[in-house]
Write a protein that holds these residues in place. Structure first.
Motif, PDB file in Angstrom:
ATOM      1  N   SER A  44      46.407  39.495  40.936  1.00 33.11           N
ATOM      2  CA  SER A  44      47.622  39.765  40.157  1.00 33.11           C
ATOM      3  C   SER A  44      47.303  39.741  38.671  1.00 33.11           C
ATOM      4  CB  SER A  44      48.699  38.720  40.449  1.00 33.11           C
ATOM      5  OG  SER A  44      49.050  38.785  41.792  1.00 33.11           O
ATOM      6  N   ALA A  45      46.488  38.753  38.254  1.00 31.57           N
ATOM      7  CA  ALA A  45      46.161  38.649  36.834  1.00 31.57           C
ATOM      8  C   ALA A  45      45.348  39.863  36.369  1.00 31.57           C
ATOM      9  CB  ALA A  45      45.398  37.362  36.565  1.00 31.57           C
ATOM     10  N   LEU A  46      44.395  40.297  37.191  1.00 30.54           N
ATOM     11  CA  LEU A  46      43.600  41.483  36.826  1.00 30.54           C
ATOM     12  C   LEU A  46      44.500  42.711  36.700  1.00 30.54           C
ATOM     13  CD1 LEU A  46      40.505  40.979  39.174  1.00 30.54           C
ATOM     14  CD2 LEU A  46      40.376  41.237  36.691  1.00 30.54           C
ATOM     15  N   VAL A  47      45.398  42.865  37.695  1.00 32.91           N
ATOM     16  CA  VAL A  47      46.287  44.037  37.696  1.00 32.91           C
ATOM     17  C   VAL A  47      47.229  43.975  36.495  1.00 32.91           C
ATOM     18  CG1 VAL A  47      48.174  45.162  38.946  1.00 32.91           C
ATOM     19  CG2 VAL A  47      46.139  44.430  40.178  1.00 32.91           C
ATOM     20  N   ILE A 107      40.207  40.132  31.459  1.00 27.94           N
ATOM     21  CA  ILE A 107      39.221  41.034  32.074  1.00 27.94           C
ATOM     22  C   ILE A 107      39.900  42.341  32.486  1.00 27.94           C
ATOM     23  CG2 ILE A 107      37.678  41.349  34.064  1.00 27.94           C
ATOM     24  CD1 ILE A 107      37.133  38.289  33.904  1.00 27.94           C
ATOM     25  N   GLY A 108      41.091  42.227  33.112  1.00 32.65           N
ATOM     26  CA  GLY A 108      41.843  43.423  33.503  1.00 32.65           C
ATOM     27  C   GLY A 108      42.097  44.311  32.288  1.00 32.65           C
ATOM     28  N   LEU A 117      38.540  44.264  41.627  1.00 27.76           N
ATOM     29  CA  LEU A 117      39.281  43.391  42.553  1.00 27.76           C
ATOM     30  C   LEU A 117      38.349  42.922  43.669  1.00 27.76           C
ATOM     31  CD1 LEU A 117      42.734  45.234  43.018  1.00 27.76           C
ATOM     32  CD2 LEU A 117      42.152  43.439  41.410  1.00 27.76           C
ATOM     33  N   ALA A 118      37.549  43.847  44.185  1.00 27.39           N
ATOM     34  CA  ALA A 118      36.643  43.484  45.278  1.00 27.39           C
ATOM     35  C   ALA A 118      35.544  42.553  44.782  1.00 27.39           C
ATOM     36  CB  ALA A 118      36.034  44.738  45.887  1.00 27.39           C
ATOM     37  N   ASP A 119      35.057  42.806  43.585  1.00 24.72           N
ATOM     38  CA  ASP A 119      33.900  42.053  43.119  1.00 24.72           C
ATOM     39  C   ASP A 119      34.260  40.654  42.624  1.00 24.72           C
ATOM     40  OD1 ASP A 119      32.250  44.091  43.796  1.00 24.72           O
ATOM     41  OD2 ASP A 119      32.263  45.034  41.827  1.00 24.72           O
ATOM     42  N   PHE A 120      35.535  40.414  42.301  1.00 23.42           N
ATOM     43  CA  PHE A 120      35.922  39.088  41.834  1.00 23.42           C
ATOM     44  C   PHE A 120      36.434  38.188  42.954  1.00 23.42           C
ATOM     45  CE2 PHE A 120      35.912  40.917  37.526  1.00 23.42           C
ATOM     46  CZ  PHE A 120      35.144  39.945  36.912  1.00 23.42           C
ATOM     47  N   LEU A 121      36.209  38.631  44.158  1.00 24.42           N
ATOM     48  CA  LEU A 121      36.744  37.898  45.299  1.00 24.42           C
ATOM     49  C   LEU A 121      36.168  36.494  45.422  1.00 24.42           C
ATOM     50  CD1 LEU A 121      38.623  38.666  47.511  1.00 24.42           C
ATOM     51  CD2 LEU A 121      36.674  39.305  48.903  1.00 24.42           C
ATOM     52  N   HIS A 122      34.925  36.342  45.028  1.00 26.63           N
ATOM     53  CA  HIS A 122      34.240  35.067  45.312  1.00 26.63           C
ATOM     54  C   HIS A 122      34.420  34.042  44.221  1.00 26.63           C
ATOM     55  CE1 HIS A 122      32.418  37.852  48.007  1.00 26.63           C
ATOM     56  NE2 HIS A 122      32.096  38.567  46.971  1.00 26.63           N
ATOM     57  N   ASP A 123      35.083  34.441  43.153  1.00 30.04           N
ATOM     58  CA  ASP A 123      35.065  33.556  41.997  1.00 30.04           C
ATOM     59  C   ASP A 123      36.183  32.537  41.954  1.00 30.04           C
ATOM     60  OD1 ASP A 123      33.635  36.253  40.550  1.00 30.04           O
ATOM     61  OD2 ASP A 123      32.736  34.274  40.376  1.00 30.04           O
TER      62      ASP A 123
END
Ligand code: PMP
Length: 771
Positions: free
Chosen positions: A258-261, A133-134, A243-249
């Motif tokens: 870290s994976a997104l970044v 996704i990142g 980063l903010a929107d994937f907080l709940h998953d």
């Protein structure tokens, strides 16, 4: 400010079918899809494949729809591989069609290809998925580079974190977090927004989260949808919004981030200034999401639960992020972005034990506990916990830690060519000529090596070859380097060993603690006369001096200010005895002392050799001997001098970039001006704190000598070490110096500003008050 969207389009099915077929030639079954504000249909089973037909809200500006359509058409050209919806042209070749509602209002309509798969938020993601996704976020971003539409600049979209200050009056919805939110929003406006404005910007999707990503049956991302929140803004918001929107998953937020970044940075480099803002921008997006959701819920009355349950933002999510240590998160994300060594999470004790095994039983490190640094930037060093320290110690990064111009020059040349001085190359010639010109044409011949020690070693060998003499004269507590020949000229480094037979030491010109005090008439000459004793002593042993070597700022002798006449008298005596004069400019050169590029210019002399190292490459290893052409020629007749790395293309590119930075930013004059301000501040501190016996320095090199008694000058060595620790605690790094170890030594990068000087003085004052 409008939080609820009304006026969803309302059309009978027959009108929609007419639109689909008549305008877009779409046959197939129409199924209505959920949308908050538009009327959307899936058209399936037709000849042309499946499509989404969109009838927009009347409130939607047609310019914004035009921007979306154009962005997708742009992406189809620039990034045809990306799984993005394609715009279907209408029968007349136009991408959008206007439809009139019952009330006469016009609705903009368009059709996009349907992307198969299911939205990601339904899919139970793995860490590797987040990396993908990142990467996808960065790929879409790269595809949009160069795209612009006027409706996207200064759009004022409420979801854009830059609009956060507009939500300041809504924080009461946050209950226990209200105070935090008020403070955060104030800091955001004053500190973060101005930094955000300086970052690279372009049109960004800005809203890539689970509901806008489609996953195919093979778990690969099969679509990115909904370009309705596009804005022109800092690129990094693409990532931080995600980063903010994937907080709940998932439970492990840090692993997901870290994976997104990592995925994103693998595709496009994240800049250090961006990394520093990752946590704050993510928090800002979380706040924006929460405040908009809660405001809408309030305004919706009986629909409130529905809006809250839509899954955007929760105070629990915010609390979980606030419970994390922001510094550690930043350090970990910097590691994931490839901007620092991956942080192992090892303790200081573990690292010290490893160090002892590989670096000898006396692992000399500064500070107890030692500092574990992971990043540098300008005058700042950042440790593994994200704490920032102002660097008043390191004299190497003269144009600032990790100076971008120097880093770029090194990186660019590394990709083009890096070889040795056996071949022709412009960089080498330009660099040598520029250095020679800086000596006023006095010393135009260069020998390239890799360190200050080597430069001094070669200068010493040249001096011996030219004069045929063997003797050496050096200052009593000097340091000039590590080779065997130069170690012999470095009394401060000789622990147990005694000064070798061919070396004589002379007094340092110390008018504070030395035998002749400031105010004594003819002070410079009195100190210089000590050379007569040394020359006589050499003669008694059957030797003449080949050279004297001086550090123009007398750092290891305690940072001694130029004493009128001293160096000139010293050099005259050595020359009269048949020796040459080496100005070791490893520390004092490159504008360090302000006013002049070279330290020796403060002494009114022209040496026979100038040696440089440390700051020449701002951290890239470079050493050069500058001398007169005849001295170099003579040396080359006697020996086949060649250094494999000395003068290589990359080093010369780095050296030129350093010279450019010093020139273009006026750093020599700035060293004088800012240094003057800092020194005035140090003198004020001396008036307040009796422990400060003496303050010395010029440009941006300072010594502050600590004494327990201003009459007897009894050195306050233990206090010096304690003060350095207290300074560290206050966020400023310095070192100790001098024969007695009671001098605080400060040499910040020349990019040190007046504001930095004031910051450092305030921190020093606090440290002194605690001593
Ligand atoms: N000369 C001076 C005045 C120095 O301060 C140093 C290093 N501290 C050197 C020479 C040696 O330079 P390098 O460590 O690059 O060999």
């Amino acid at each position: 400010m409008k939080f609820l969207i009304a006026n969803r389009p309302d059309f009978p099915m027959a009108a929609v079918e007419e639109l689909a077929q008549g305008e877009f030639g779409l046959t197939g079954k129409l199924t209505e899809l959920y949308s908050e504000r538009d009327l959307n249909f899936r058209v399936s089973g037709g000849d042309q494949g499946d499509f989404v037909l969109k009838i927009s809200n009347t409130l939607e500006e047609s310019a914004l729809i035009e921007a979306q359509v154009q962005a997708l058409q742009f992406l189809a050209r620039t990034a045809p591989d990306l799984p993005l919806p394609r715009v279907l042209l209408g029968r007349a070749g136009q991408p959008v069609v206007t439809l009139r509602g019952k009330d006469g209002a016009s609705h903009t309509c368009f059709a996009l290809s349907w992307l198969p798969g299911s939205v990601v938020s339904d899919a139970g993601l793995q860490p590797t998925d987040f990396r993908d996704i990142g990467r996808m976020i960065a790929r879409v971003e790269q595809g949009m580079r160069g795209f612009f539409h006027p409706a996207l600049g200064g759009r004022g979209l409420l979801w854009d974190v830059r609009e956060l200050p507009k939500l300041a009056g809504k924080t009461h919805y946050l209950g226990a977090h209200q105070d935090w939110a008020d403070q955060f929003i104030a800091r955001f406006a004053s500190n973060i927004l101005p930094r955000l404005e300086k970052l690279q910007a372009q049109v960004i999707h800005g809203d890539i989260h689970g509901h806008n990503l489609v996953l195919g049956p093979d778990r690969a991302i099969s679509g990115v949808i909904d370009f309705g929140d596009m804005v022109h803004g800092p690129r990094i918001l693409n990532l931080t919004n995600a980063l903010a929107d994937f907080l709940h998953d998932g439970p492990d937020t840090l692993a997901i981030w870290s994976a997104l970044v990592e995925g994103y940075a693998g595709q496009r480099r994240i800049e250090p200034e961006e990394v520093e803002l990752l946590v704050d921008l993510t928090l800002a997006r979380l706040l924006v999401t929460l405040l908009i959701t809660m405001t809408r819920a309030e305004e919706a009355g009986d629909q409130a639960d529905y809006i809250r349950d839509a899954g955007f933002g929760s105070t629990e999510g915010l609390a979980a992020v606030l419970a994390l240590d922001a510094g550690k998160v930043t350090a970990r994300l910097a590691g994931a972005a490839g901007l620092s060594a991956p942080v192992s999470g090892q303790s200081v004790a573990e690292m010290m034990a490893r160090r002892g095994k590989v670096m000898g039983g006396r692992p000399y490190v500064f500070y107890d506990p030692p500092l574990h640094l992971v990043r540098g930037e300008g005058v700042w060093l950042i440790d593994v916990d994200g704490r920032r320290y102002m660097d008043l110690y390191n004299n190497v990064p003269i144009v600032g830690h990790c100076n971008p111009r120097v880093a770029d020059a090194i990186a660019a040349q590394t990709r083009i060519l890096n070889t040795n001085t056996r071949y022709l190359g412009e960089h080498l010639l330009d660099y040598a000529e520029r250095l020679g010109a800086l000596t006023g044409g006095a010393l135009t011949a260069c020998a390239f090596v890799n360190s200050g020690s080597e430069a001094n070693d070669i200068a010493w060998r040249m001096a011996r070859a030219w004069t045929g003499n063997r003797g050496a004269i050096t200052q009593e507590f000097a340091y000039h380097g590590i080779t065997e020949a130069i170690d012999a000229l470095s009394p401060s480094a000789l622990r147990a060993a005694k000064t070798p037979d061919h070396v004589r030491t002379v007094l340092g010109p110390d008018g504070y603690r030395g035998p002749f005090k400031h105010g004594t008439p003819d002070l410079g000459r009195r100190y210089a006369m000590d050379a007569d004793r040394a020359i006589r002593s050499l003669a008694e042993a059957g030797m003449k001096p080949a050279a004297v070597i001086t550090d123009s700022a007398f750092l290891t002798n305690g940072v001694l200010e130029p004493m009128p006449g001293y160096v000139a008298e010293l050099f005259a005596r050595i020359r009269a005895a048949g020796g040459l004069c080496i100005a070791d400019e490893v520390q004092s050169g490159f504008g360090r002392m302000g006013d002049h590029f070279w330290g020796y210019q403060h002494h009114g002399v022209t040496p026979d050799f100038v040696t440089i190292g440390k700051p020449a490459g701002n951290g890239h290893p470079i050493g050069v001997v500058l001398t007169r052409p005849e001295i170099l020629d003579h040396f080359l007749e006697q020996t086949a001098f060649f250094s494999t790395f000395g003068g290589n293309n990359v080093s010369c590119a780095a050296g030129l970039a350093v010279l450019d930075e010093i020139r273009d930013r006026g750093l020599v004059d700035s060293a004088r001006d800012v240094g003057g301000r800092f020194k005035a501040g140090l003198l004020r501190l001396r008036d307040r704190f009796p422990i400060i016996g003496d303050v010395r320095g010029m440009g941006l090199v300072f010594g502050m000598e600590l004494v327990s008694d201003r009459q007897t000058l009894a050195p306050a060595q233990g206090q010096t070490d304690r003060l350095l620790g207290l300074m560290r605690d206050e966020g400023i790094l310095a070192g100790s110096e001098g024969v007695l170890g009671n001098i605080v030594k400060m040499r910040p990068p020349l990019v040190f500003t007046a504001a930095d000087a004031d910051f450092a003085l305030a921190a020093l004052e606090r440290a002194l008050a605690q001593l």
